[in-house]
Scaffold this motif. Structure first.
Motif, PDB file in Angstrom:
ATOM      1  N   ALA A  18     -10.615 -55.386  28.774  1.00 27.24           N
ATOM      2  CA  ALA A  18     -11.511 -56.208  27.887  1.00 27.24           C
ATOM      3  C   ALA A  18     -10.691 -56.787  26.915  1.00 27.24           C
ATOM      4  N   LYS A  19     -11.000 -58.159  26.624  1.00 27.40           N
ATOM      5  CA  LYS A  19     -10.091 -59.079  25.523  1.00 27.40           C
ATOM      6  C   LYS A  19     -11.205 -59.526  24.627  1.00 27.40           C
ATOM      7  N   LEU A  20     -10.883 -59.286  23.386  1.00 30.02           N
ATOM      8  CA  LEU A  20     -11.566 -59.466  22.242  1.00 30.02           C
ATOM      9  C   LEU A  20     -11.175 -60.715  21.458  1.00 30.02           C
ATOM     10  N   GLU A  21     -12.038 -61.652  21.176  1.00 33.60           N
ATOM     11  CA  GLU A  21     -11.530 -62.930  20.490  1.00 33.60           C
ATOM     12  C   GLU A  21     -11.762 -62.483  18.981  1.00 33.60           C
ATOM     13  N   ARG A  22     -10.759 -63.057  18.072  1.00 33.73           N
ATOM     14  CA  ARG A  22     -10.816 -62.871  16.639  1.00 33.73           C
ATOM     15  C   ARG A  22     -11.765 -63.714  16.044  1.00 33.73           C
ATOM     16  N   LYS A  23     -12.915 -63.249  15.473  1.00 35.85           N
ATOM     17  CA  LYS A  23     -13.951 -63.868  14.838  1.00 35.85           C
ATOM     18  C   LYS A  23     -13.561 -64.921  13.713  1.00 35.85           C
ATOM     19  N   SER A  24     -14.252 -65.679  13.102  1.00 34.88           N
ATOM     20  CA  SER A  24     -13.838 -66.743  12.090  1.00 34.88           C
ATOM     21  C   SER A  24     -14.973 -66.842  11.359  1.00 34.88           C
ATOM     22  N   CYS A  25     -14.609 -67.479  10.106  1.00 33.07           N
ATOM     23  CA  CYS A  25     -15.711 -67.651   9.232  1.00 33.07           C
ATOM     24  C   CYS A  25     -15.069 -68.695   8.293  1.00 33.07           C
ATOM     25  N   SER A  26     -16.004 -69.623   7.666  1.00 32.30           N
ATOM     26  CA  SER A  26     -15.754 -70.541   6.821  1.00 32.30           C
ATOM     27  C   SER A  26     -14.948 -70.067   5.562  1.00 32.30           C
ATOM     28  N   TYR A  27     -14.200 -71.023   5.131  1.00 30.81           N
ATOM     29  CA  TYR A  27     -13.483 -70.455   3.860  1.00 30.81           C
ATOM     30  C   TYR A  27     -12.963 -71.627   2.897  1.00 30.81           C
ATOM     31  N   ASP A  28     -13.365 -71.691   1.847  1.00 32.90           N
ATOM     32  CA  ASP A  28     -13.028 -72.805   0.774  1.00 32.90           C
ATOM     33  C   ASP A  28     -11.745 -71.866  -0.226  1.00 32.90           C
ATOM     34  N   ASN A  29     -10.785 -72.444  -0.404  1.00 35.36           N
ATOM     35  CA  ASN A  29      -9.651 -71.865  -1.252  1.00 35.36           C
ATOM     36  C   ASN A  29     -10.040 -72.540  -2.654  1.00 35.36           C
ATOM     37  N   LEU A  30     -10.412 -71.772  -3.384  1.00 36.89           N
ATOM     38  CA  LEU A  30     -10.732 -71.872  -4.871  1.00 36.89           C
ATOM     39  C   LEU A  30      -9.596 -71.329  -5.902  1.00 36.89           C
TER      40      LEU A  30
END
Length: 322
Positions: free
Chosen positions: A17-29
C-alpha cells in the motif's frame, strides 16, 4: 510505540500500500514577527510595551468587567483609589520573584567577583504581585493566586485598599477571547478529514551526551517508515512540521565574551558548525522525498540563519523564518 514495534509483520497487501501525503492550504503570516538588522531598536523598554498593551486592552477589559459584575461597577484608576472604598481597577500584573536571575550575576562574573549562589527554581513563597497602570502601582493580596500569575497579564480586579496601602482582591477577570473570523477551510477539512501540524522543540543537536535514537524514531515515524498501516495513515496526514526553538544544545553556545560567535570561527573546530550541519541533514531527511508516501514539509525555525547553513536542504520546501 512499544506495542507497534512488537506488532506482527505486515501482510503483503499492507506492505504494497502506498499512501500519499495529504495537503492543506497555508498562509505564512509570520513576517510581522521577523526582525531585520536595520530595524532593531534597543532603546525601547518593556514599560512602553506594557503601557501600549494596557491602552489597547482597557476598553475590552472594561466591557468584560461590566458584563461580569454589572454596569454600575465603579471602575477607577489607581491614583483615584480611596482607602476602604470598593472599586474595580485595571492594570498590568508584575510578579516580584526574589529568586529570578539578576543582571548583577552577569556583572559579577565579568569582573571576577563572587557570583551569587545558584537556585534550583525561580519561584518561592516570597513571591508577590503588583498591579500597575499608567501612573501608579499597588501590591495585591487576597484571592488572586501568585503561583499561577505571570508578569505582563492585563487584568481587572475588584476589591478595596487596606490601610496598609495594599489592595485586597475579592474577584478578578481577564479580557474575553475576541470573536474569531470564520476562515475558508479546505474542502477536506469541511468534510471532517483530519490534518495535523507536528511541533517539536528541544532537539539538543550538538550535545555530546545526546542519544540519536529519538531523532531517528521521529524521522521514521513522520516519513511513514515505522509502525503498521494505521500508523502510516496517521503520518500521512501531517501537513506541516514546526521546529519551535532549542534546536542546538547548550554546548554550542558561546558563554564567554571573548569567545565570539562560533559560527564565525575560522581554522578552529567549532561544535556549533557541526551541529548546524547535522540539523541540515535532519531537515533533508524529513523534507526529502523518499517514496510516494512523503511529499514535502514546511519548517518554521525560530532563528533566521544564513542560507549557506542549509547547503543540503536548500532545494527542498524548507522555510527558515521567524
Amino acid at each position: 510505540m512499544a506495542e507497534t514495534l512488537h506488532a506482527p509483520s505486515q501482510s503483503s497487501h499492507e506492505q504494497s500500500a502506498k499512501l500519499e501525503r495529504k495537503s492543506c492550504s497555508y498562509d505564512n503570516l509570520s513576517k510581522r514577527f521577523e526582525f531585520e538588522s536595520h530595524s532593531r531598536r534597543f532603546t525601547q523598554q518593556y514599560s512602553q510595551i506594557y503601557a501600549a498593551r494596557l491602552m489597547e486592552a482597557r476598553p475590552v477589559l472594561e466591557r468584560t468587567a461590566r458584563k461580569k459584575w454589572g454596569a454600575d461597577i465603579l471602575i477607577t484608576k489607581l491614583t483615584d483609589v480611596k482607602s476602604g472604598v470598593r472599586c474595580c481597577v485595571l492594570g498590568t500584573l508584575f510578579k516580584v520573584m526574589p529568586l529570578k536571575p539578576s543582571i548583577l550575576k552577569e556583572i559579577s562574573e565579568e569582573h571576577g567577583l563572587n557570583p551569587l549562589p545558584p537556585h534550583g527554581r525561580f519561584t518561592s513563597e516570597d513571591d508577590s504581585l503588583i498591579l500597575e497602570d499608567e501612573s501608579q502601582r499597588i501590591v495585591l493580596t487576597g484571592v488572586i493566586s501568585t503561583s499561577t500569575s505571570v508578569t505582563g497579564t492585563v487584568i481587572a480586579v475588584v476589591g478595596l485598599e487596606l490601610g496598609s496601602g495594599k489592595f485586597e482582591v475579592e474577584k478578578y477577570t481577564y479580557c474575553e477571547v475576541p470573536s474569531q473570523e470564520i476562515s475558508t477551510l479546505d474542502l477536506s477539512l469541511q468534510q471532517g478529514e483530519d490534518r495535523y501540524v507536528l511541533m517539536v522543540s528541544g532537539l539538543g543537536i550538538g550535545s555530546s551526551k545526546r542519544d540519536p535514537l529519538p531523532l531517528d524514531l521521529l524521522v521514521d515515524t513522520v516519513t511513514g517508515q515505522l509502525g503498521g498501516l494505521a500508523d502510516h495513515q496517521l503520518s500521512s496526514k501531517i501537513v506541516r512540521v514546526i521546529i519551535a526553538g532549542n534546536v542546538l544544545s547548550e554546548e554550542t553556545k558561546a558563554h564567554k565574551k571573548d569567545e565570539g560567535t562560533k559560527f564565525l570561527t575560522r581554522k578552529v573546530d567549532a561544535i556549533s558548525v557541526d551541529a548546524v550541519k547535522e540539523l541540515d541533514e535532519l531537515l533533508t531527511r524529513l523534507a526529502g522525498i523518499k517514496d510516494s508516501r512523503v511529499y514535502w514539509f514546511w519548517f518554521l525555525i525560530s532563528v533566521k540563519l544564513h542560507p549557506l547553513c542549509w547547503s543540503t536542504c536548500e532545494h527542498l520546501n524548507v522555510s527558515c523564518s521567524c
